[in-house]
Design an enzyme around this catalytic site. Structure first.
Site, PDB file in Angstrom:
ATOM      1  N   GLY A  26      25.927  12.854 -29.772  1.00  0.00           N
ATOM      2  CA  GLY A  26      26.747  11.812 -29.407  1.00  0.00           C
ATOM      3  C   GLY A  26      26.889  10.627 -30.623  1.00  0.00           C
ATOM      4  O   GLY A  26      26.018  10.624 -31.376  1.00  0.00           O
ATOM      5  N   GLN A  48      28.583   2.875 -35.180  1.00  0.00           N
ATOM      6  CA  GLN A  48      27.465   3.622 -36.127  1.00  0.00           C
ATOM      7  C   GLN A  48      28.084   4.354 -37.280  1.00  0.00           C
ATOM      8  O   GLN A  48      27.210   4.762 -38.249  1.00  0.00           O
ATOM      9  CB  GLN A  48      26.908   4.842 -35.349  1.00  0.00           C
ATOM     10  CG  GLN A  48      25.883   4.510 -34.097  1.00  0.00           C
ATOM     11  CD  GLN A  48      25.433   6.002 -33.484  1.00  0.00           C
ATOM     12  OE1 GLN A  48      26.118   6.299 -32.682  1.00  0.00           O
ATOM     13  NE2 GLN A  48      24.142   6.341 -33.984  1.00  0.00           N
ATOM     14  N   CYS A  88      18.484   9.062 -31.897  1.00  0.00           N
ATOM     15  CA  CYS A  88      19.600   8.469 -32.540  1.00  0.00           C
ATOM     16  C   CYS A  88      20.003   8.699 -33.866  1.00  0.00           C
ATOM     17  O   CYS A  88      19.238   8.627 -34.613  1.00  0.00           O
ATOM     18  CB  CYS A  88      19.795   7.157 -31.976  1.00  0.00           C
ATOM     19  SG  CYS A  88      21.151   6.254 -32.609  1.00  0.00           S
ATOM     20  N   LEU A  89      21.243   9.001 -34.151  1.00  0.00           N
ATOM     21  CA  LEU A  89      21.686   9.267 -35.562  1.00  0.00           C
ATOM     22  C   LEU A  89      21.357   8.078 -36.425  1.00  0.00           C
ATOM     23  O   LEU A  89      21.001   8.075 -37.689  1.00  0.00           O
ATOM     24  CB  LEU A  89      22.917   9.913 -35.849  1.00  0.00           C
ATOM     25  CG  LEU A  89      23.110  11.164 -35.307  1.00  0.00           C
ATOM     26  CD1 LEU A  89      24.680  11.485 -35.606  1.00  0.00           C
ATOM     27  CD2 LEU A  89      22.331  12.190 -35.934  1.00  0.00           C
ATOM     28  N   HIS A 106      23.671   5.925 -23.136  1.00  0.00           N
ATOM     29  CA  HIS A 106      23.009   5.730 -24.613  1.00  0.00           C
ATOM     30  C   HIS A 106      24.131   5.342 -25.594  1.00  0.00           C
ATOM     31  O   HIS A 106      24.083   4.362 -26.229  1.00  0.00           O
ATOM     32  CB  HIS A 106      22.524   6.854 -25.235  1.00  0.00           C
ATOM     33  CG  HIS A 106      22.162   6.862 -26.730  1.00  0.00           C
ATOM     34  ND1 HIS A 106      20.674   7.050 -27.058  1.00  0.00           N
ATOM     35  CD2 HIS A 106      22.576   6.725 -27.826  1.00  0.00           C
ATOM     36  CE1 HIS A 106      20.463   6.928 -28.213  1.00  0.00           C
ATOM     37  NE2 HIS A 106      21.594   6.569 -29.021  1.00  0.00           N
ATOM     38  N   GLU A 107      25.531   5.776 -25.701  1.00  0.00           N
ATOM     39  CA  GLU A 107      26.613   5.512 -26.368  1.00  0.00           C
ATOM     40  C   GLU A 107      27.306   4.336 -26.002  1.00  0.00           C
ATOM     41  O   GLU A 107      27.418   3.356 -27.025  1.00  0.00           O
ATOM     42  CB  GLU A 107      27.623   6.687 -26.664  1.00  0.00           C
ATOM     43  CG  GLU A 107      27.147   8.093 -26.928  1.00  0.00           C
ATOM     44  CD  GLU A 107      26.387   8.051 -28.334  1.00  0.00           C
ATOM     45  OE1 GLU A 107      26.477   7.036 -29.006  1.00  0.00           O
ATOM     46  OE2 GLU A 107      25.464   8.838 -28.562  1.00  0.00           O
ATOM     47  N   HIS A 137      25.581   1.297 -27.470  1.00  0.00           N
ATOM     48  CA  HIS A 137      25.894   1.008 -28.877  1.00  0.00           C
ATOM     49  C   HIS A 137      26.928   0.185 -28.880  1.00  0.00           C
ATOM     50  O   HIS A 137      26.972  -0.839 -29.734  1.00  0.00           O
ATOM     51  CB  HIS A 137      26.178   2.362 -29.665  1.00  0.00           C
ATOM     52  CG  HIS A 137      24.899   3.032 -30.187  1.00  0.00           C
ATOM     53  ND1 HIS A 137      24.012   2.368 -30.942  1.00  0.00           N
ATOM     54  CD2 HIS A 137      24.567   4.396 -29.958  1.00  0.00           C
ATOM     55  CE1 HIS A 137      23.109   3.452 -31.261  1.00  0.00           C
ATOM     56  NE2 HIS A 137      23.692   4.633 -30.886  1.00  0.00           N
TER      57      HIS A 137
HETATM   58 NI    NI Z   1      22.497   6.388 -30.898  1.00  0.00          NI
END
Ligand code: NI
Length: 181
Positions: free
Chosen positions: A46, A51, A103-104, A145-146, A149
């Site tokens: 995701g 991000q 998470c990236l 989670h997304e 963000h």
């Molecule tokens: Ni993330």
């Protein structure tokens, strides 16, 4: 398509709230395609626009393809990308479950996070068409989670302050090391 540079924690941009998208255009679609390519390249499941430094309420996911980070080889044939514009949670179950989240934007950091097991969500799809879905399991966790963000929240905001500090310190050190190399 093009790869986009990732925003890495701690970066103040990750704390900023994203704004609603007025209209899904060709430009939005091109951006989402670039986000997808970037996510596949980095091995995530995701990615939120914030991000890659864009404060718009856009996110993409693909929990079907698999990822080395989650212990399996990516399989392109299983690709099932999802594109969500202005996503909103309209209902969440009382029942919770947990995943070891990563998470990236927080490379190589993982922690168990509890979230509602099922959610109903409303969003605009790749073509700007309104959709409503009910998801559970990994898909439900991933979308929560997304969406976090988009509201300036990262997964370590959900864990104990002690664990959060340990991860935050590690990432600061990693960033410093990368900057001086
Ligand atoms: Ni993330």
């Amino acid at each position: 398509m093009a790869l986009l540079p990732l925003v890495i924690y701690p970066d103040p941009r990750l704390k900023k709230k994203s704004l609603p998208v007025e209209k899904v255009t060709d430009e939005t679609r091109k951006f989402m395609d670039d986000m997808l390519e970037t996510m596949y390249q980095e091995g995530g499941i995701g990615l939120a626009a914030v991000q890659v430094g864009v404060h718009q309420r856009i996110l993409i996911m693909d929990v079907e393809r698999g990822s080395k980070r989650y212990g399996n080889e990516p399989d392109e044939k299983k690709s099932a990308p999802l594109f969500l514009v202005n996503p909103e949670i309209t209902w969440a179950s009382e029942e919770l479950n947990s995943y070891e989240e990563g998470c990236l934007s927080l490379p190589q950091q993982y922690s168990e996070v509890f979230r509602p097991k099922e959610v109903k969500i409303r969003y605009l799809d790749y073509n700007g068409k309104p959709r409503e879905e009910k998801w559970d399991g990994l898909l439900a966790t991933c979308v929560q989670h997304e969406i976090d963000h988009l509201d300036g929240i990262v997964f370590i905001d959900h864990i104990s302050a002690v664990k959060r500090d340990i991860i935050a310190r590690k990432l600061k050190k990693m960033k410093k090391a990368a900057a001086t190399n």
